[in-house]
Design a protein around this motif. Structure first.
Motif, mmCIF file in Angstrom:
data_model
loop_
_atom_site.group_PDB
_atom_site.id
_atom_site.type_symbol
_atom_site.label_atom_id
_atom_site.label_comp_id
_atom_site.label_asym_id
_atom_site.label_seq_id
_atom_site.Cartn_x
_atom_site.Cartn_y
_atom_site.Cartn_z
ATOM 1 N N UNK A 1 -0.321 4.181 3.462
ATOM 2 C CA UNK A 1 0.123 4.623 2.084
ATOM 3 C C UNK A 1 -0.050 5.006 1.028
ATOM 4 N N UNK A 2 1.093 5.614 -0.157
ATOM 5 C CA UNK A 2 0.277 7.207 -0.549
ATOM 6 C C UNK A 2 -0.016 6.580 -2.088
ATOM 7 N N UNK A 3 -0.061 6.728 -2.747
ATOM 8 C CA UNK A 3 -0.585 5.558 -3.505
ATOM 9 C C UNK A 3 -0.907 7.044 -5.291
ATOM 10 N N UNK A 4 -0.670 6.827 -6.169
ATOM 11 C CA UNK A 4 -0.621 7.225 -7.110
ATOM 12 C C UNK A 4 -1.806 6.915 -8.016
ATOM 13 N N UNK A 5 -2.323 8.431 -8.211
ATOM 14 C CA UNK A 5 -3.914 8.378 -8.482
ATOM 15 C C UNK A 5 -4.308 8.372 -9.372
ATOM 16 N N UNK B 1 -2.883 -13.356 8.161
ATOM 17 C CA UNK B 1 -3.102 -12.842 9.621
ATOM 18 C C UNK B 1 -3.375 -12.641 10.716
ATOM 19 N N UNK B 2 -3.635 -13.347 11.561
ATOM 20 C CA UNK B 2 -4.583 -13.076 12.580
ATOM 21 C C UNK B 2 -4.047 -11.586 12.950
ATOM 22 N N UNK B 3 -5.129 -10.538 13.690
ATOM 23 C CA UNK B 3 -4.911 -8.759 13.982
ATOM 24 C C UNK B 3 -3.842 -9.080 14.760
ATOM 25 N N UNK B 4 -3.855 -10.074 15.957
ATOM 26 C CA UNK B 4 -2.313 -9.809 16.722
ATOM 27 C C UNK B 4 -1.118 -9.806 15.832
ATOM 28 N N UNK B 5 -1.008 -10.817 14.792
ATOM 29 C CA UNK B 5 -0.118 -10.832 14.200
ATOM 30 C C UNK B 5 0.712 -9.442 12.673
ATOM 31 N N UNK B 6 -1.056 -8.666 12.580
ATOM 32 C CA UNK B 6 -0.435 -7.746 11.310
ATOM 33 C C UNK B 6 -1.218 -6.876 12.188
ATOM 34 N N UNK B 7 -0.726 -5.254 11.076
ATOM 35 C CA UNK B 7 -2.105 -4.293 11.759
ATOM 36 C C UNK B 7 -2.631 -4.000 10.360
ATOM 37 N N UNK B 8 -3.859 -3.713 11.220
ATOM 38 C CA UNK B 8 -4.898 -4.442 10.109
ATOM 39 C C UNK B 8 -5.967 -3.180 9.574
ATOM 40 N N UNK B 9 -5.773 -2.056 9.988
ATOM 41 C CA UNK B 9 -6.658 -0.945 9.478
ATOM 42 C C UNK B 9 -5.398 0.314 9.338
ATOM 43 N N UNK B 10 -5.288 0.710 7.834
ATOM 44 C CA UNK B 10 -4.374 1.969 7.342
ATOM 45 C C UNK B 10 -5.510 2.788 6.479
ATOM 46 N N UNK B 11 -4.865 4.284 6.289
ATOM 47 C CA UNK B 11 -5.407 5.030 5.200
ATOM 48 C C UNK B 11 -4.733 4.316 4.282
ATOM 49 N N UNK B 12 -5.367 4.617 3.093
ATOM 50 C CA UNK B 12 -4.458 4.628 1.417
ATOM 51 C C UNK B 12 -5.042 6.652 1.071
ATOM 52 N N UNK B 13 -3.747 6.871 1.348
ATOM 53 C CA UNK B 13 -3.843 8.620 0.416
ATOM 54 C C UNK B 13 -3.424 8.284 -0.852
ATOM 55 N N UNK B 14 -4.368 9.431 -1.566
ATOM 56 C CA UNK B 14 -4.416 8.958 -3.331
ATOM 57 C C UNK B 14 -3.347 11.151 -3.142
ATOM 58 N N UNK B 15 -2.584 10.348 -4.507
ATOM 59 C CA UNK B 15 -1.490 11.388 -4.354
ATOM 60 C C UNK B 15 -1.062 11.838 -5.852
ATOM 61 N N UNK B 16 -1.315 12.557 -6.149
ATOM 62 C CA UNK B 16 -0.832 13.538 -7.386
ATOM 63 C C UNK B 16 0.072 13.765 -8.133
ATOM 64 N N UNK B 17 0.982 13.974 -7.298
ATOM 65 C CA UNK B 17 2.839 13.811 -7.846
ATOM 66 C C UNK B 17 2.893 13.232 -6.812
ATOM 67 N N UNK C 1 5.648 11.193 -5.651
ATOM 68 C CA UNK C 1 6.974 11.001 -5.210
ATOM 69 C C UNK C 1 7.508 12.165 -5.010
ATOM 70 N N UNK C 2 7.047 13.122 -4.678
ATOM 71 C CA UNK C 2 7.301 15.092 -4.577
ATOM 72 C C UNK C 2 6.204 14.643 -2.413
ATOM 73 N N UNK C 3 4.670 14.049 -2.911
ATOM 74 C CA UNK C 3 3.986 13.882 -1.545
ATOM 75 C C UNK C 3 4.568 12.879 -0.429
ATOM 76 N N UNK C 4 5.792 11.914 -1.473
ATOM 77 C CA UNK C 4 6.453 10.978 0.065
ATOM 78 C C UNK C 4 7.378 12.090 0.155
ATOM 79 N N UNK C 5 8.136 12.300 -0.930
ATOM 80 C CA UNK C 5 9.692 13.165 -0.355
ATOM 81 C C UNK C 5 8.940 14.244 0.858
#
Length: 116
Positions: free
Chosen positions: A112-116, A57-73, A75-79
């Motif tokens: 994004x909250x990623x499983x580390x 998708x072109x930049x105008x149609x979709x967010x193109x930059x974001x952070x990936x956050x690594x989480x030890x837990x 489910x707990x971090x998402x909550x």
């Protein structure tokens, strides 16, 4: 514990983006197995990782930059993040083997909250 795993950049011209950002930052490049991701890391190991993903998708149609956050837990971090005001992104379509959950901050920016 939550930490920034990577800053993610979406690119339509994937090879050019990898070439540009690796040269601009003087970072090493490792390509993902499917060839649609590149992982850029600092040569001295001190800089923030930058991931580049192939998008259509072109930049105008979709967010193109974001952070990936690594989480030890994850489910707990998402909550915890939902309690802080993040929201779920129900329309997101996940791959079967996804190791991440897409949330939006209170201003609507995805991360994004990623499983580390």
């Amino acid at each position: 514990m939550l930490g920034i795993g990577a800053i993610v950049i979406g690119a339509r011209d994937f090879p050019r983006a990898v070439e540009f950002w690796s040269a601009a930052l003087d970072y090493d490049v490792e390509l993902g197995d499917d060839g649609d991701w590149a992982f850029l890391t600092s040569r001295d190991g001190r800089g923030q990782r930058v991931d580049i993903m192939q998008v259509s998708a072109p930049a105008e149609q979709r967010r193109r930059h974001h952070l990936d956050l690594d989480a030890d837990d994850q489910a707990a971090e998402v909550a915890r993040l939902l309690d802080l005001g993040a929201t779920e992104v129900p329309e997101w379509r996940y791959e079967d083997d996804a190791n991440y959950i897409v949330l939006a901050d209170p201003d609507g920016n995805y991360f994004c909250v990623c499983r580390s």
